[in-house]
Design a protein around this motif. Structure first.
Motif, short mmCIF file in Angstrom:
data_model
loop_
_atom_site.label_atom_id
_atom_site.label_comp_id
_atom_site.label_asym_id
_atom_site.label_seq_id
_atom_site.Cartn_x
_atom_site.Cartn_y
_atom_site.Cartn_z
N LEU A 330 0.84 -1.19 0.00
CA LEU A 330 0.00 0.00 0.00
C LEU A 330 0.87 1.25 0.00
N GLY A 331 0.50 2.22 -0.80
CA GLY A 331 1.29 3.44 -0.89
C GLY A 331 2.25 3.43 -2.06
N GLY A 332 2.17 2.41 -2.91
CA GLY A 332 3.02 2.40 -4.11
C GLY A 332 4.44 1.96 -3.87
N GLY A 333 4.67 1.08 -2.90
CA GLY A 333 6.03 0.64 -2.59
C GLY A 333 6.42 -0.66 -3.24
N GLY A 334 5.85 -0.99 -4.38
CA GLY A 334 6.20 -2.23 -5.07
C GLY A 334 5.40 -3.40 -4.54
N HIS A 335 6.00 -4.60 -4.62
CA HIS A 335 5.33 -5.83 -4.20
C HIS A 335 6.21 -6.58 -3.21
N GLY A 336 5.55 -7.36 -2.36
CA GLY A 336 6.27 -8.24 -1.45
C GLY A 336 6.68 -9.52 -2.15
N ASP A 337 7.04 -10.52 -1.36
CA ASP A 337 7.53 -11.79 -1.90
C ASP A 337 6.57 -12.92 -1.56
N ILE A 338 6.77 -14.06 -2.24
CA ILE A 338 6.09 -15.29 -1.87
C ILE A 338 7.14 -16.24 -1.30
N HIS A 339 6.89 -16.75 -0.11
CA HIS A 339 7.80 -17.70 0.53
C HIS A 339 7.20 -19.10 0.41
N TYR A 340 7.95 -20.01 -0.20
CA TYR A 340 7.50 -21.39 -0.35
C TYR A 340 8.25 -22.26 0.66
N ARG A 341 7.51 -22.87 1.57
CA ARG A 341 8.10 -23.73 2.60
C ARG A 341 7.89 -25.20 2.19
N PHE A 342 9.01 -25.88 1.90
CA PHE A 342 8.93 -27.26 1.47
C PHE A 342 8.77 -28.18 2.68
N VAL A 343 7.77 -29.05 2.61
CA VAL A 343 7.51 -30.00 3.69
C VAL A 343 7.45 -31.40 3.09
N ILE A 344 8.27 -32.32 3.61
CA ILE A 344 8.30 -33.68 3.08
C ILE A 344 7.01 -34.40 3.48
N ASP A 345 6.32 -34.90 2.49
CA ASP A 345 5.04 -35.57 2.68
C ASP A 345 5.28 -37.02 3.07
N VAL A 346 4.93 -37.39 4.30
CA VAL A 346 5.11 -38.76 4.79
C VAL A 346 3.75 -39.44 4.84
N PRO A 347 3.56 -40.53 4.07
CA PRO A 347 2.25 -41.21 4.09
C PRO A 347 2.00 -41.86 5.45
N SER A 348 0.75 -41.79 5.88
CA SER A 348 0.40 -42.36 7.19
C SER A 348 0.20 -43.87 7.11
N ASP A 349 -0.28 -44.37 5.98
CA ASP A 349 -0.49 -45.80 5.78
C ASP A 349 0.28 -46.24 4.54
N LEU A 350 1.18 -47.23 4.72
CA LEU A 350 2.00 -47.72 3.60
C LEU A 350 1.37 -48.95 2.97
N SER A 351 1.42 -48.97 1.65
CA SER A 351 0.99 -50.19 0.94
C SER A 351 2.12 -51.22 1.03
N LYS A 352 1.85 -52.45 0.61
CA LYS A 352 2.88 -53.50 0.65
C LYS A 352 4.07 -53.10 -0.20
N GLU A 353 3.81 -52.53 -1.34
CA GLU A 353 4.89 -52.11 -2.24
C GLU A 353 5.71 -50.99 -1.60
N GLN A 354 5.02 -50.03 -0.97
CA GLN A 354 5.75 -48.94 -0.33
C GLN A 354 6.56 -49.43 0.86
N SER A 355 5.98 -50.35 1.62
CA SER A 355 6.69 -50.89 2.78
C SER A 355 7.96 -51.63 2.37
N ASP A 356 7.88 -52.42 1.28
CA ASP A 356 9.07 -53.13 0.78
C ASP A 356 10.12 -52.14 0.32
N ALA A 357 9.68 -51.08 -0.33
CA ALA A 357 10.63 -50.08 -0.81
C ALA A 357 11.33 -49.39 0.35
N VAL A 358 10.58 -49.12 1.43
CA VAL A 358 11.17 -48.48 2.60
C VAL A 358 12.19 -49.41 3.25
#
Length: 395
Positions: A330-358
């Motif tokens: 506001l007031g003509g001072g340009g624009h702010g920024d966008i901050h992207y926060r990366f969060v590792i997605d951990v599945p709560s329930d693993l399939s048999k294939e996912q469990s073997d891979a882990v």
């Protein structure tokens, strides 16, 4: 007009508490608001009456004065919805005192007939005053707040009476000098420098009395009305921002300029963006392979989408900034920024294939990532033990 009239307008008893008065006013204001009753002149008039009554009964001092003498005491023969900010005859109020002549007059207690505090002929001059500011609020979506939007507003306000042009008197007549204070607007108690000056109980501090009030505004100098505006909400507003519209408030007093209109913005929250001052933050889920090996991921912006490079070995909570892509300042001072926060997605329930891979990943992963937490402790304990032995041998 009888003094009970204002209480009847709000439908409350004379002994009603301030909260009861406010509750009754809000109920009636919602019921007769022009937005709920479009093109209904009867409802609009009732809405004005309710506004005018609450202007008096909602103000502790005005209510006391009204209860003591009814409308003639408060408005000099007028009606509810008096001059904004004052409610005294001629539009003046206690705040009207000022200037060196008034100070000297109050200090030395001029007797009636002596040099008046304000003007020639023993009558205080009514100084022009700016009208009262008006505040209203508007609800906008998050996207509207980011891009800007034009909104329609209905604002109840007081405007200068067109018949008397704000004077409060019947056309062709003028106020007379108050006989009680001789036009000074104050009453002095005591003598000399120890006298105490208070606003005149008869004219309310204006120095004049309206004998022939205007039939349209009934002596107040203003009338309650409802104004409709289209207001541009600039991009970048946030919750609680105020947009100022010059000259759209209530009418000025004694020829003064009108007040301003302030539009308070309420911004709905976003399911994606979180406002942080001049910037916004976005939580971006990424998979473990993307975090470990690196990847190019698509992320939302305020205007669409963009791709970001996730470096190999990115840990959960890492923030990447996109400069100049955030909200407008506001007031003509340009624009702010966008901050992207990366969060590792951990599945709560693993399939048999996912469990073997882990399991395979766990076997392939060498070392204990928590070992460094204890390395410093073990090293410190060894150093402490060595120092103890050295102390013994030297002894």
């Amino acid at each position: 007009m009888a003094r009970e009239d204002l209480y009847k307008v709000l439908g409350v008893d004379k002994k009603a508490s301030p909260e009861e008065v406010k509750k009754a006013y809000r109920k009636l204001a919602r019921q007769y608001h022009p937005d709920r009753n479009p093109d209904n002149k009867s409802a609009e008039e009732r809405f004005k009456e309710v506004q005018g009554a609450y202007d008096v009964l909602g103000d502790a001092e005005k209510r006391k004065q009204y209860d003591r003498g009814g409308l003639s005491s408060l408005f000099g023969g007028g009606a509810p919805g008096g001059a904004p900010g004052g409610g005294f005859a001629g539009g003046a109020g206690p705040q009207d005192f000022g200037g060196i002549s008034d100070i000297l007059s109050n200090l030395f207690g001029n007797a009636p007939g002596g040099p008046p505090g304000g003007g020639k002929g023993g009558q205080r001059r009514q100084r022009p005053e700016k009208g009262r500011d008006v505040e209203t609020s508007v609800q906008v979506t998050f996207q509207q707040a980011m891009e800007g939007v034009q909104v329609s507003l209905t604002v109840p306000t007081a405007q200068t009476c067109g018949t008397c042009r704000g004077a409060g008197t019947k056309p062709g007549t003028s106020p007379i000098m108050c006989p009680r204070c001789q036009g000074r607007g104050v009453e002095a108690q005591g003598q000399g420098v120890f006298s105490i000056s208070t606003p005149c109980s008869q004219c309310g501090g204006g120095g004049t009395i309206i004998e022939d009030p205007c039939a349209t505004c009934r002596g107040s100098g203003s009338i309650r009305t409802v104004k409709k505006y289209r207001v541009n909400i600039p991009p970048g507003v946030r919750e609680g921002s105020k947009v100022r519209i010059n000259g759209k408030g209530e009418a000025g007093i004694n020829g003064g300029p009108p007040g301003d209109l302030f539009v308070l913005t309420h911004v709905e929250s976003s399911s994606i963006f979180d406002r942080k001052g001049d910037n916004v933050e976005v939580e971006v889920p990424i998979t473990f392979p993307e975090a470990a090996r690196g990847a190019e991921v698509e992320v939302p912006t305020l205007n669409g989408r963009k791709k970001l490079r996730v470096p190999a070995g990115t840990s959960s909570g890492t923030v990447q900034r996109l400069r100049g892509e955030g909200p407008a300042k506001l007031g003509g001072g340009g624009h702010g920024d966008i901050h992207y926060r990366f969060v590792i997605d951990v599945p709560s329930d693993l399939s048999k294939e996912q469990s073997d891979a882990v399991d395979k990943l766990s076997k392939a992963t060498k070392g204990d990532p928590r070992s460094r937490l204890f390395a410093a402790t073990t090293e410190g304990a060894g150093q402490s033990s060595g120092k103890g032995k050295g102390g013994k041998s030297e002894g």
